[in-house]
Design an enzyme around this catalytic site. Structure first.
Site, PDB file in Angstrom:
ATOM      1  N   LYS A 237       0.788  -1.180  -0.115  1.00  0.00           N
ATOM      2  CA  LYS A 237       0.156   0.048   0.092  1.00  0.00           C
ATOM      3  C   LYS A 237       0.971   1.252   0.072  1.00  0.00           C
ATOM      4  O   LYS A 237       0.441   2.256  -0.708  1.00  0.00           O
ATOM      5  CB  LYS A 237      -1.004   0.048   1.347  1.00  0.00           C
ATOM      6  CG  LYS A 237      -1.785   1.212   1.531  1.00  0.00           C
ATOM      7  CD  LYS A 237      -2.735   0.956   2.742  1.00  0.00           C
ATOM      8  CE  LYS A 237      -2.268   0.698   3.733  1.00  0.00           C
ATOM      9  NZ  LYS A 237      -1.845   2.001   4.537  1.00  0.00           N
TER      10      LYS A 237
ATOM     11  N   GLY B 256      -5.325   7.599   5.883  1.00  0.00           N
ATOM     12  CA  GLY B 256      -4.668   8.867   6.417  1.00  0.00           C
ATOM     13  C   GLY B 256      -3.521   9.285   5.276  1.00  0.00           C
ATOM     14  O   GLY B 256      -3.016  10.456   5.126  1.00  0.00           O
TER      15      GLY B 256
ATOM     16  N   GLN C 128       4.630  10.302   6.791  1.00  0.00           N
ATOM     17  CA  GLN C 128       3.670  10.668   5.617  1.00  0.00           C
ATOM     18  C   GLN C 128       3.762  12.130   5.268  1.00  0.00           C
ATOM     19  O   GLN C 128       3.638  12.684   4.314  1.00  0.00           O
ATOM     20  CB  GLN C 128       2.403   9.944   5.906  1.00  0.00           C
ATOM     21  CG  GLN C 128       2.130   8.628   5.780  1.00  0.00           C
ATOM     22  CD  GLN C 128       0.944   8.228   6.390  1.00  0.00           C
ATOM     23  OE1 GLN C 128       0.021   8.692   6.379  1.00  0.00           O
ATOM     24  NE2 GLN C 128       0.695   6.971   6.591  1.00  0.00           N
TER      25      GLN C 128
ATOM     26  N   ASP D  98       3.996   0.198  12.277  1.00  0.00           N
ATOM     27  CA  ASP D  98       2.662  -0.317  11.893  1.00  0.00           C
ATOM     28  C   ASP D  98       2.863  -1.920  12.355  1.00  0.00           C
ATOM     29  O   ASP D  98       1.716  -2.665  12.247  1.00  0.00           O
ATOM     30  CB  ASP D  98       2.689  -0.206  10.212  1.00  0.00           C
ATOM     31  CG  ASP D  98       1.843   1.073   9.915  1.00  0.00           C
ATOM     32  OD1 ASP D  98       1.541   1.815  10.953  1.00  0.00           O
ATOM     33  OD2 ASP D  98       2.398   1.615   8.859  1.00  0.00           O
TER      34      ASP D  98
ATOM     35  N   LYS E  54      -3.222   7.127  14.652  1.00  0.00           N
ATOM     36  CA  LYS E  54      -3.609   6.356  13.392  1.00  0.00           C
ATOM     37  C   LYS E  54      -5.145   6.170  13.366  1.00  0.00           C
ATOM     38  O   LYS E  54      -6.077   6.767  13.833  1.00  0.00           O
ATOM     39  CB  LYS E  54      -2.963   4.854  13.715  1.00  0.00           C
ATOM     40  CG  LYS E  54      -1.260   5.050  13.687  1.00  0.00           C
ATOM     41  CD  LYS E  54      -0.829   5.305  12.314  1.00  0.00           C
ATOM     42  CE  LYS E  54       0.512   4.966  12.333  1.00  0.00           C
ATOM     43  NZ  LYS E  54       1.225   5.199  10.823  1.00  0.00           N
TER      44      LYS E  54
ATOM     45  N   ARG F 164      -3.937   3.408  18.650  1.00  0.00           N
ATOM     46  CA  ARG F 164      -3.637   2.021  18.702  1.00  0.00           C
ATOM     47  C   ARG F 164      -3.133   1.480  20.129  1.00  0.00           C
ATOM     48  O   ARG F 164      -3.522   0.192  20.333  1.00  0.00           O
ATOM     49  CB  ARG F 164      -2.769   1.586  17.630  1.00  0.00           C
ATOM     50  CG  ARG F 164      -3.517   1.622  16.186  1.00  0.00           C
ATOM     51  CD  ARG F 164      -2.397   1.376  15.103  1.00  0.00           C
ATOM     52  NE  ARG F 164      -3.108   1.266  13.915  1.00  0.00           N
ATOM     53  CZ  ARG F 164      -2.654   1.208  12.788  1.00  0.00           C
ATOM     54  NH1 ARG F 164      -1.171   1.429  12.469  1.00  0.00           N
ATOM     55  NH2 ARG F 164      -3.458   1.140  11.659  1.00  0.00           N
TER      56      ARG F 164
ATOM     57  N   LYS G 230      -9.127  -2.205   3.915  1.00  0.00           N
ATOM     58  CA  LYS G 230      -8.146  -0.886   3.881  1.00  0.00           C
ATOM     59  C   LYS G 230      -7.089  -1.222   3.325  1.00  0.00           C
ATOM     60  O   LYS G 230      -6.527  -0.323   2.494  1.00  0.00           O
ATOM     61  CB  LYS G 230      -8.432  -0.245   5.092  1.00  0.00           C
ATOM     62  CG  LYS G 230      -7.383   0.831   5.213  1.00  0.00           C
ATOM     63  CD  LYS G 230      -7.623   1.532   6.627  1.00  0.00           C
ATOM     64  CE  LYS G 230      -7.078   2.980   6.554  1.00  0.00           C
ATOM     65  NZ  LYS G 230      -5.822   3.379   6.014  1.00  0.00           N
TER      66      LYS G 230
END
Length: 398
Positions: A12, A59, A136, A281, A308, A312, A379
């Site tokens: 992804k 996101g 990101q 992650d 996130k 989490r 997702k």
């Protein structure tokens, strides 16, 4: 004894980066694109010229599309998403883009989506960002950088915590022919009006591979699982899995575009410490593996997990607590104490978070459990439950 092969969809992270670069440079072709919801949302969002772009829970798409549309003259959009997306901060990226000359405004709450972006030519080429934020934000700027008239010089302030994802972005830029440098805390990307025609093959997703590492770790010695399509010299930071899971008795062997996972040891350390600042992650997968194996862990570098799809850290505390785990969390770390007790017939809530569903699934090897809102896996990995069924897991839809 389990011996099987699973082909996993394209990364992804790589897919979304390449989709943005393809929008800037149409001479790029892409193979093995991720079939995830996030990649689908990204691809559709890039095709919109004006109007509302709804990225749902994605996101990465929110950050990347903010930078993309800010740099595209004559395009005007409102970027919005799910309720959770309107709670995820974007101010650091918006401020950096404004410093470069972008026209971005908030529709509701300052610092959060939805945002209105009016594309314009960005000619300024120097900006700074805190180094300990989500990678990101940094990658969003680096991806549009070669398409800016004067390129970009990005200074990162403080200690950098997401180096592998930054290097992934720079690696993909290099693959399409863009020159860049990363020295100390300064990244420079040179401007490039066109790039040569090329076909970029997306490597399969290492984050998705983590759930199969977890499965093998919880299986008997001699279990073998082959995953494709993977490279030994991966651009993905989560490929550190191969090293981490040695502590759980899993050996990784590399073939041509595949990896073989083999359970070789039944004895494991009783407690391990791992800094996951460069691979947050996979934190959920690792702590669930530890719990299933009856070992403890102390995981650090988890400060980005609170923003996130869900918080989490709190989600892990709640759901592992249901199973009987002695678990403690701070705003940037997690501690699990060794325990041989696993409660049965527990329903795991997923909080609109794909990784919660997939990280807990391997525990079915140790106890009976239910995964609520199981389809959330679409997702990032729509075929997850089908692939588990191929490994003889009993997957039932409620």
């Amino acid at each position: 004894m389990l011996k099987a092969t699973v082909k996993i969809t394209g990364s992804k992270s790589e897919s979304n980066r390449l989709l943005l670069l393809q929008a800037l440079y149409p001479t790029i072709a892409i193979e093995n694109l991720s079939n995830s919801d996030d990649a689908d949302v990204m691809e559709k969002g890039l095709q919109i010229e004006n109007g509302i772009v709804d990225i749902h829970h994605a996101g990465t798409a929110m950050r990347f599309l903010t930078a993309y549309f800010a740099s595209q003259e004559n395009k005007e959009v409102i970027l919005t998403g799910s309720k959770r997306m309107t709670e995820r901060p974007i101010k650091v990226l918006v401020d950096a883009l404004k410093e470069l000359g972008a026209d971005i405004s908030y529709e509701n709450n300052e610092g959060y989506p939805p945002i209105k972006v009016k594309g314009k030519k960005l000619v300024k080429n120097k900006v700074s960002l805190p180094a300990n934020i989500s990678s990101q934000y940094i990658s969003a700027l680096l991806l549009i950088a070669p398409n800016l008239e004067n390129g970009l010089e990005l200074e990162l302030i403080g200690e950098i915590t997401s180096v592998p994802y930054i290097k992934m972005t720079l690696g993909l830029l290099s693959q399409i022919g863009v020159e860049s440098s990363f020295e100390g805390n300064t990244i420079k990307v040179l401007p490039q009006e066109t790039v040569p025609s090329s076909t970029q093959v997306v490597e399969s997703d290492w984050s998705s591979a983590s759930y199969f590492y977890s499965i093998v770790s919880l299986c008997d010695v001699g279990t073998e699982l082959t995953l494709s399509s993977y490279n030994k010299n991966s651009l993905q930071g989560d490929s550190v899995l191969a090293e981490i899971y040695k502590d759980f008795g899993v050996e990784t062997s590399y073939g041509e575009h595949e990896v073989l996972l083999r359970k070789i040891a039944s004895e494991t350390n009783k407690e391990i410490e791992i800094d996951l600042a460069n691979a947050p992650d996979i934190a959920q997968t690792i702590v669930v593996s530890c719990f299933g194996l009856g070992i403890g862990c102390h995981l650090t570098g988890l400060h980005t997990l609170k923003i996130k799809e869900t918080d989490r850290l709190e989600a892990l505390k709640t759901e592992l607590g249901k199973l009987g785990a002695p678990i403690y969390v701070t705003d940037k770390s997690l501690t699990l104490k060794p325990s041989d007790q696993i409660n049965k017939d527990v329903a795991i809530d997923t909080y609109n978070d794909h990784r919660m569903a997939m990280a807990f699934a391997p525990l079915a090897l140790k106890t009976s459990l239910f995964i609520n809102d199981a389809e959330v896996v679409s997702k990032s990995y729509p075929d997850f439950w089908k692939d588990l069924e191929s490994l003889k897991f009993q997957v039932k839809n409620s």
